[in-house]
Design a protein around this motif. Structure first.
Motif, mmCIF file in Angstrom:
data_model
loop_
_atom_site.group_PDB
_atom_site.id
_atom_site.type_symbol
_atom_site.label_atom_id
_atom_site.label_comp_id
_atom_site.label_asym_id
_atom_site.label_seq_id
_atom_site.Cartn_x
_atom_site.Cartn_y
_atom_site.Cartn_z
ATOM 1 N N GLY A 1 6.840 0.553 0.101
ATOM 2 C CA GLY A 1 5.619 0.986 0.718
ATOM 3 C C GLY A 1 5.344 0.148 1.872
ATOM 4 N N LEU A 2 4.153 0.210 2.312
ATOM 5 C CA LEU A 2 3.503 -0.458 3.478
ATOM 6 C C LEU A 2 3.144 -1.950 3.009
ATOM 7 N N GLN A 3 3.674 -2.967 3.801
ATOM 8 C CA GLN A 3 3.454 -4.385 3.454
ATOM 9 C C GLN A 3 2.598 -4.787 4.525
ATOM 10 N N ALA A 4 1.659 -5.641 4.080
ATOM 11 C CA ALA A 4 0.586 -6.280 4.939
ATOM 12 C C ALA A 4 0.496 -7.698 4.515
ATOM 13 N N LEU B 1 0.898 -1.168 0.024
ATOM 14 C CA LEU B 1 0.129 0.120 0.063
ATOM 15 C C LEU B 1 0.895 1.365 0.119
ATOM 16 N N ASP B 2 0.425 2.337 -0.811
ATOM 17 C CA ASP B 2 1.226 3.387 -0.888
ATOM 18 C C ASP B 2 0.384 4.414 0.279
ATOM 19 N N GLY B 3 0.746 4.544 1.494
ATOM 20 C CA GLY B 3 -0.169 5.163 2.329
ATOM 21 C C GLY B 3 -1.395 4.341 2.958
ATOM 22 N N ILE C 1 -5.353 6.510 12.661
ATOM 23 C CA ILE C 1 -4.265 5.605 12.587
ATOM 24 C C ILE C 1 -3.690 5.809 11.086
ATOM 25 N N SER C 2 -2.652 6.600 11.025
ATOM 26 C CA SER C 2 -2.231 7.003 9.673
ATOM 27 C C SER C 2 -0.703 6.482 9.326
ATOM 28 N N SER C 3 -0.288 6.388 8.201
ATOM 29 C CA SER C 3 1.091 6.180 7.824
ATOM 30 C C SER C 3 1.146 6.739 6.365
ATOM 31 N N ALA D 1 2.091 -9.941 9.817
ATOM 32 C CA ALA D 1 2.747 -8.467 10.133
ATOM 33 C C ALA D 1 2.367 -7.519 9.090
ATOM 34 N N ILE D 2 2.432 -6.232 9.507
ATOM 35 C CA ILE D 2 2.368 -5.093 8.749
ATOM 36 C C ILE D 2 3.426 -4.105 9.272
ATOM 37 N N THR D 3 4.090 -3.402 8.035
ATOM 38 C CA THR D 3 5.034 -2.416 8.280
ATOM 39 C C THR D 3 4.391 -1.054 7.977
ATOM 40 N N LEU D 4 4.474 -0.035 9.096
ATOM 41 C CA LEU D 4 3.894 1.199 8.857
ATOM 42 C C LEU D 4 4.969 2.356 9.170
ATOM 43 N N PRO D 5 5.665 2.719 8.190
ATOM 44 C CA PRO D 5 6.649 3.816 8.303
ATOM 45 C C PRO D 5 5.989 5.267 8.650
#
Length: 245
Positions: free
Chosen positions: A150-153, A105-107, A131-133, A228-232
Protein backbone atom coordinates in the motif's frame (compact mmCIF):
# COMPACT_ATOMS: atom_id res chain seq x y z
CA UNK A 1 -17.69 36.27 -58.92
CA UNK A 2 -20.59 35.96 -56.51
CA UNK A 3 -20.72 32.76 -54.42
CA UNK A 4 -24.07 31.09 -55.14
CA UNK A 5 -23.85 29.11 -51.90
CA UNK A 6 -24.47 32.20 -49.76
CA UNK A 7 -26.35 34.36 -52.27
CA UNK A 8 -30.06 34.88 -51.96
CA UNK A 9 -31.91 32.50 -54.32
CA UNK A 10 -33.93 34.18 -57.07
CA UNK A 11 -37.72 33.64 -57.17
CA UNK A 12 -38.71 31.02 -59.75
CA UNK A 13 -42.24 32.18 -60.47
CA UNK A 14 -44.86 34.85 -59.89
CA UNK A 15 -45.47 35.51 -56.20
CA UNK A 16 -42.52 33.37 -55.12
CA UNK A 17 -40.63 34.71 -52.10
CA UNK A 18 -36.85 34.95 -52.06
CA UNK A 19 -35.22 32.07 -50.17
CA UNK A 20 -31.87 32.10 -48.43
CA UNK A 21 -29.61 29.22 -49.28
CA UNK A 22 -28.73 26.83 -46.41
CA UNK A 23 -25.24 27.31 -45.02
CA UNK A 24 -23.07 24.49 -46.38
CA UNK A 25 -21.99 21.68 -44.05
CA UNK A 26 -18.50 21.76 -42.63
CA UNK A 27 -18.54 25.53 -41.99
CA UNK A 28 -17.63 26.42 -38.39
CA UNK A 29 -19.62 29.22 -36.82
CA UNK A 30 -16.68 30.83 -35.05
CA UNK A 31 -18.71 33.61 -33.48
CA UNK A 32 -21.08 31.17 -31.77
CA UNK A 33 -18.21 28.88 -30.68
CA UNK A 34 -16.36 31.81 -29.17
CA UNK A 35 -19.42 32.79 -27.13
CA UNK A 36 -19.81 29.23 -25.82
CA UNK A 37 -16.14 29.02 -24.86
CA UNK A 38 -16.07 32.40 -23.10
CA UNK A 39 -17.32 31.25 -19.66
CA UNK A 40 -14.81 28.38 -19.55
CA UNK A 41 -12.00 30.69 -20.63
CA UNK A 42 -12.88 33.20 -17.93
CA UNK A 43 -13.07 30.46 -15.30
CA UNK A 44 -9.67 29.03 -16.23
CA UNK A 45 -8.15 32.50 -16.37
CA UNK A 46 -9.74 33.38 -13.05
CA UNK A 47 -8.42 30.20 -11.43
CA UNK A 48 -4.92 31.04 -12.66
CA UNK A 49 -5.17 34.58 -11.29
CA UNK A 50 -6.49 33.21 -8.00
CA UNK A 51 -3.56 30.84 -7.60
CA UNK A 52 -1.07 33.62 -8.44
CA UNK A 53 -2.71 35.97 -5.94
CA UNK A 54 -2.98 33.26 -3.30
CA UNK A 55 -6.79 33.30 -3.27
CA UNK A 56 -6.89 29.63 -4.19
CA UNK A 57 -4.36 28.01 -1.91
CA UNK A 58 -2.35 25.11 -3.21
CA UNK A 59 -0.49 24.72 0.08
CA UNK A 60 -2.57 22.48 2.34
CA UNK A 61 -0.48 23.48 5.36
CA UNK A 62 -2.25 26.85 5.46
CA UNK A 63 -4.45 26.91 8.55
CA UNK A 64 -6.99 29.08 6.69
CA UNK A 65 -7.78 26.20 4.32
CA UNK A 66 -9.12 23.22 6.30
CA UNK A 67 -9.30 19.89 4.50
CA UNK A 68 -10.31 16.30 5.07
CA UNK A 69 -7.94 13.36 4.94
CA UNK A 70 -9.39 9.87 4.70
CA UNK A 71 -8.10 6.35 4.22
CA UNK A 72 -9.74 2.91 4.26
CA UNK A 73 -7.19 1.30 6.58
CA UNK A 74 -4.12 2.64 8.36
CA UNK A 75 -1.47 0.55 10.09
CA UNK A 76 1.14 2.30 12.24
CA UNK A 77 3.78 -0.29 13.26
CA UNK A 78 5.37 2.14 15.73
CA UNK A 79 2.08 3.43 17.13
CA UNK A 80 0.88 7.03 17.32
CA UNK A 81 1.16 10.04 19.61
CA UNK A 82 -1.04 13.08 20.15
CA UNK A 83 -0.89 16.42 21.97
CA UNK A 84 -3.04 19.52 22.22
CA UNK A 85 -2.05 22.47 20.06
CA UNK A 86 -3.42 25.88 19.11
CA UNK A 87 -3.69 27.25 15.58
CA UNK A 88 -4.91 30.60 14.27
CA UNK A 89 -7.66 30.05 11.71
CA UNK A 90 -9.46 33.37 11.98
CA UNK A 91 -9.00 33.13 15.75
CA UNK A 92 -7.28 30.77 18.20
CA UNK A 93 -8.53 27.20 17.77
CA UNK A 94 -7.50 24.18 19.80
CA UNK A 95 -6.63 21.12 17.77
CA UNK A 96 -4.98 17.77 18.26
CA UNK A 97 -1.53 17.33 16.81
CA UNK A 98 -1.25 13.67 15.84
CA UNK A 99 2.11 12.11 15.00
CA UNK A 100 2.55 8.80 13.16
CA UNK A 101 6.22 7.74 12.91
CA UNK A 102 5.50 5.22 10.14
CA UNK A 103 2.23 4.48 8.40
CA UNK A 104 0.93 2.09 5.79
CA UNK A 105 -2.33 3.26 4.21
CA UNK A 106 -4.81 1.49 1.96
CA UNK A 107 -5.68 4.46 -0.26
CA UNK A 108 -5.79 8.14 0.65
CA UNK A 109 -7.93 11.14 -0.23
CA UNK A 110 -7.10 14.77 0.60
CA UNK A 111 -10.07 17.03 -0.15
CA UNK A 112 -9.99 20.83 0.24
CA UNK A 113 -12.48 23.49 -0.87
CA UNK A 114 -12.24 27.23 -1.30
CA UNK A 115 -14.52 29.98 -2.56
CA UNK A 116 -12.96 32.24 -5.16
CA UNK A 117 -14.09 35.82 -5.77
CA UNK A 118 -11.93 38.03 -7.99
CA UNK A 119 -12.11 41.68 -8.99
CA UNK A 120 -13.43 42.20 -12.54
CA UNK A 121 -14.01 38.45 -13.06
CA UNK A 122 -16.36 38.19 -10.09
CA UNK A 123 -17.53 35.21 -8.07
CA UNK A 124 -16.20 31.92 -9.42
CA UNK A 125 -17.99 29.91 -6.76
CA UNK A 126 -16.57 27.04 -4.71
CA UNK A 127 -13.78 24.87 -6.07
CA UNK A 128 -12.40 21.58 -4.80
CA UNK A 129 -8.81 20.38 -4.85
CA UNK A 130 -8.52 16.60 -4.59
CA UNK A 131 -5.30 14.66 -4.12
CA UNK A 132 -5.90 10.95 -4.13
CA UNK A 133 -4.35 7.53 -4.49
CA UNK A 134 -7.03 4.81 -4.71
CA UNK A 135 -7.40 1.95 -2.26
CA UNK A 136 -6.41 -1.55 -3.32
CA UNK A 137 -8.95 -3.57 -5.33
CA UNK A 138 -8.51 -6.28 -2.71
CA UNK A 139 -8.56 -4.64 0.74
CA UNK A 140 -5.17 -4.77 2.45
CA UNK A 141 -4.90 -6.05 6.00
CA UNK A 142 -3.04 -4.14 8.72
CA UNK A 143 -0.37 -6.84 8.62
CA UNK A 144 0.17 -6.31 4.87
CA UNK A 145 0.32 -2.54 5.33
CA UNK A 146 2.78 -2.83 8.20
CA UNK A 147 4.93 -5.11 6.02
CA UNK A 148 5.27 -2.43 3.33
CA UNK A 149 2.30 -2.87 0.98
CA UNK A 150 0.00 0.00 0.00
CA UNK A 151 0.96 3.64 0.55
CA UNK A 152 3.94 4.13 2.83
CA UNK A 153 4.49 7.39 4.74
CA UNK A 154 7.11 8.35 7.30
CA UNK A 155 6.79 10.91 10.10
CA UNK A 156 3.27 12.07 9.24
CA UNK A 157 1.99 14.85 11.52
CA UNK A 158 -1.59 16.14 11.38
CA UNK A 159 -3.03 19.30 12.92
CA UNK A 160 -6.59 18.03 13.19
CA UNK A 161 -9.82 19.36 14.63
CA UNK A 162 -11.01 15.77 14.83
CA UNK A 163 -9.70 12.31 14.01
CA UNK A 164 -12.27 9.55 13.67
CA UNK A 165 -12.06 5.85 12.88
CA UNK A 166 -14.68 3.12 12.67
CA UNK A 167 -12.42 0.96 14.84
CA UNK A 168 -9.07 1.64 16.47
CA UNK A 169 -6.65 -0.82 18.04
CA UNK A 170 -3.77 0.59 20.08
CA UNK A 171 -1.48 -2.29 20.94
CA UNK A 172 1.10 -2.13 23.71
CA UNK A 173 3.17 -4.35 25.96
CA UNK A 174 3.90 -4.54 29.71
CA UNK A 175 7.30 -2.98 29.12
CA UNK A 176 5.98 -0.30 26.69
CA UNK A 177 2.45 0.58 27.79
CA UNK A 178 0.20 3.23 26.25
CA UNK A 179 0.23 6.34 28.44
CA UNK A 180 -2.80 8.63 28.52
CA UNK A 181 -1.68 11.93 30.04
CA UNK A 182 1.97 11.67 29.08
CA UNK A 183 4.03 14.84 28.98
CA UNK A 184 3.56 16.56 25.63
CA UNK A 185 7.31 16.97 25.26
CA UNK A 186 8.29 13.38 26.16
CA UNK A 187 10.92 11.57 24.13
CA UNK A 188 8.43 9.06 22.68
CA UNK A 189 6.12 11.84 21.48
CA UNK A 190 9.06 13.69 19.95
CA UNK A 191 10.10 10.47 18.19
CA UNK A 192 6.60 10.34 16.65
CA UNK A 193 7.33 13.65 14.89
CA UNK A 194 5.75 16.09 17.34
CA UNK A 195 8.67 18.27 18.38
CA UNK A 196 6.78 21.35 19.61
CA UNK A 197 4.79 19.86 22.48
CA UNK A 198 4.48 22.24 25.44
CA UNK A 199 6.11 20.93 28.62
CA UNK A 200 3.53 19.95 31.21
CA UNK A 201 0.62 19.76 28.78
CA UNK A 202 -1.48 16.68 28.06
CA UNK A 203 -0.20 14.08 25.62
CA UNK A 204 -1.10 10.59 24.43
CA UNK A 205 1.81 8.19 24.10
CA UNK A 206 0.60 5.14 22.18
CA UNK A 207 3.98 4.22 20.72
CA UNK A 208 4.32 0.96 22.63
CA UNK A 209 2.94 -1.18 19.82
CA UNK A 210 1.21 -1.19 16.45
CA UNK A 211 -1.89 0.98 15.99
CA UNK A 212 -4.55 -0.07 13.47
CA UNK A 213 -7.25 2.32 12.25
CA UNK A 214 -10.20 1.37 10.03
CA UNK A 215 -11.98 4.06 7.95
CA UNK A 216 -9.82 6.97 9.08
CA UNK A 217 -11.45 10.38 8.60
CA UNK A 218 -9.63 13.49 9.84
CA UNK A 219 -10.75 17.12 9.64
CA UNK A 220 -7.39 18.84 9.49
CA UNK A 221 -5.85 22.29 9.21
CA UNK A 222 -2.41 21.10 8.20
CA UNK A 223 -0.28 18.08 7.45
CA UNK A 224 3.48 17.66 7.21
CA UNK A 225 5.70 14.80 6.13
CA UNK A 226 9.28 14.70 7.30
CA UNK A 227 9.99 11.67 5.14
CA UNK A 228 9.05 10.26 1.77
CA UNK A 229 5.62 8.96 0.77
CA UNK A 230 4.77 6.61 -2.08
CA UNK A 231 1.49 7.29 -3.91
CA UNK A 232 0.58 4.68 -6.55
CA UNK A 233 -1.74 6.00 -9.30
CA UNK A 234 -1.61 9.54 -7.92
CA UNK A 235 -4.39 11.84 -9.06
CA UNK A 236 -4.52 15.62 -8.54
CA UNK A 237 -7.56 17.47 -9.83
CA UNK A 238 -9.59 20.65 -9.45
CA UNK A 239 -13.38 20.46 -9.71
CA UNK A 240 -16.11 23.05 -9.57
CA UNK A 241 -18.24 22.75 -6.45
CA UNK A 242 -17.75 20.74 -3.26
CA UNK A 243 -16.84 17.44 -4.94
CA UNK A 244 -14.78 14.81 -3.14
CA UNK A 245 -12.36 12.23 -4.50
Amino acid sequence: MRDDRTAEARPEGPGAKPQTAVEPRGVTRWRRSALLALPATLAIGGMTMAMVQGALAANLSLTSVPFTLSSKTVAAPDGIAAVMSTVDAGGPTSTAEVGIPKAGLDGICVHATQSVNLPIVGDLGTWSLNISSPESATPLTPEQLAAGEGLQANRLVLDAQSVQAATATLNASPTSPNVIGAAADSDNIKAAGITDGTPGQFGLDATGGQTNLASLDADANGATLSGAITLPNLSIGIKHGDVGC
